[in-house]
Scaffold this active site. Structure first.
Site, mmCIF file in Angstrom:
data_model
loop_
_atom_site.group_PDB
_atom_site.id
_atom_site.type_symbol
_atom_site.label_atom_id
_atom_site.label_comp_id
_atom_site.label_asym_id
_atom_site.label_seq_id
_atom_site.Cartn_x
_atom_site.Cartn_y
_atom_site.Cartn_z
ATOM 1 N N ASP A 204 0.811 -1.222 0.000
ATOM 2 C CA ASP A 204 0.000 0.000 0.000
ATOM 3 C C ASP A 204 0.846 1.274 0.000
ATOM 4 O OD1 ASP A 204 -2.498 1.358 0.140
ATOM 5 O OD2 ASP A 204 -2.245 1.623 2.299
ATOM 6 N N HIS A 205 0.355 2.296 -0.713
ATOM 7 C CA HIS A 205 0.943 3.639 -0.716
ATOM 8 C C HIS A 205 2.448 3.631 -0.979
ATOM 9 C CE1 HIS A 205 -2.114 6.615 -0.052
ATOM 10 N NE2 HIS A 205 -2.692 5.852 0.834
ATOM 11 N N ASP B 20 1.618 5.332 -5.466
ATOM 12 C CA ASP B 20 1.090 6.649 -5.102
ATOM 13 C C ASP B 20 1.982 7.768 -5.631
ATOM 14 O OD1 ASP B 20 -0.096 8.831 -4.007
ATOM 15 O OD2 ASP B 20 0.098 8.208 -1.920
ATOM 16 N N HIS C 237 -9.706 5.447 0.537
ATOM 17 C CA HIS C 237 -8.660 5.508 1.555
ATOM 18 C C HIS C 237 -9.165 6.340 2.733
ATOM 19 C CE1 HIS C 237 -4.885 4.216 -0.820
ATOM 20 N NE2 HIS C 237 -5.955 3.839 -1.495
ATOM 21 N N ASN D 252 -10.187 0.752 2.366
ATOM 22 C CA ASN D 252 -8.928 0.636 3.109
ATOM 23 C C ASN D 252 -9.092 1.120 4.548
ATOM 24 O OD1 ASN D 252 -7.938 -0.022 0.587
ATOM 25 N ND2 ASN D 252 -6.214 1.387 0.680
ATOM 26 N N THR E 185 -5.998 2.978 10.630
ATOM 27 C CA THR E 185 -5.955 3.628 11.942
ATOM 28 C C THR E 185 -6.915 2.999 12.938
ATOM 29 O OG1 THR E 185 -5.293 5.716 10.914
ATOM 30 C CG2 THR E 185 -6.192 5.844 13.126
#
Length: 281
Positions: free
Chosen positions: A84-85, A106, A206, A228, A231
């Site tokens: 991811d990212h 990204d 996101h 996604n 947190t």
């Protein structure tokens, strides 16, 4: 169970007009808790490893990827692995040597033309190496150093971006924000519907930890597919650890407080999966 492929899980969810949840993992307990939660509601799931998580593990992708793959293979539900990212092309290229089947490249911090060029090159490399590739257009706030808040994705521009880059999925900015610890964000559901109508590939949300469960369900009915979440798991884990240590200040065995923290991750996962995979219509 054999590892699932991200593209297949996302495609199946899109065909069923439901959602597929992708959870960011940092520790072994994250991955174990997510899979346990997914098993409890019999839902497929994606385990995501972010570039920031790789940095936490001393810049090494392979150990965490191998651990997630081992957990996935013992799961009673389909589990796929995703990077991811990723902003570092070197890290993207490492994915081809692991069990990850997909990545999110990204380049959204760049201007539009530069984003197109970088993402097109990443997509071509990914497809040549059997990887499904997600990209981002617009700016999801809250990810330090990479995004500006308040910028929404334009449907016409999104359609042109996908055509130019040939990506397999597109993360769009519709009102969510990374790193929110409370679910108070309000999504632009009309924009989601317009994006879903304009863009030929699955849409990705996101910053979903900052979105209430009913809002997530509505977003899926309007056209979001991959959701996604990161947190929310950290809030659950850290909160449980704090509470347990406050009640047991002399304890030193991490297994004593990581076990309930892992259980809490499983509970949060199952609740979010229920909202995402069986949204009210």
């Amino acid at each position: 169970m054999p590892l699932a492929a991200t593209g297949e899980l996302v495609g199946q969810a899109r065909e069923r007009r439901t959602g597929i949840a992708a959870f960011n993992v940092i520790t072994l307990e994250h991955a174990e808790g997510v899979v346990r939660g997914a098993e409890s509601v019999a839902a497929p799931v994606i385990l995501q490893i972010s570039q920031n998580a790789v940095k936490f593990h001393n810049g090494h992708l392979a150990p965490l990827a191998a651990a997630c793959a081992a957990i996935a293979r013992t799961a009673g539900v389909p589990v796929a692995l995703h990077l991811d990212h990723v902003e570092d092309t070197g890290l993207l290229h490492e994915a081809a040597h692991t069990d990850l089947s997909s990545a999110m490249f990204d380049a959204s911090a760049l201007d539009y033309d530069s984003n197109v060029a970088a993402t097109r090159a990443a997509a071509r490399w990914a497809h040549d190496h059997g990887l499904w590739l997600e990209a981002e257009l617009g700016a999801v706030g809250g990810k330090e150093g990479a995004h500006a808040p308040g910028v929404r994705t334009d449907p016409a521009e999104a359609a042109a971006f996908v055509a130019a880059t040939e990506v397999d999925a597109l993360a769009v900015a519709v009102g969510s924000t990374h790193a929110m610890t409370t679910p108070t964000a309000r999504l632009d559901h009309d924009l989601i519907a317009r994006l879903a109508g304009a863009v030929p590939v699955p849409l990705v949300l996101h910053g979903s930890s900052g979105v209430a469960r009913d809002e997530l369900g509505l977003a899926v009915t309007r056209g979001m597919v991959k959701i996604n979440i990161g947190t929310a798991l950290n809030v659950a884990l850290t909160g449980e650890v704090r509470e347990w240590l406050a009640a047991n200040p002399a304890a030193v065995d991490p297994r004593k407080y990581l076990a309930p923290a892992r259980d809490r991750i499983a509970e949060v996962t199952s609740a979010l999966l229920t909202a995402i995979t069986t949204p009210s219509r």
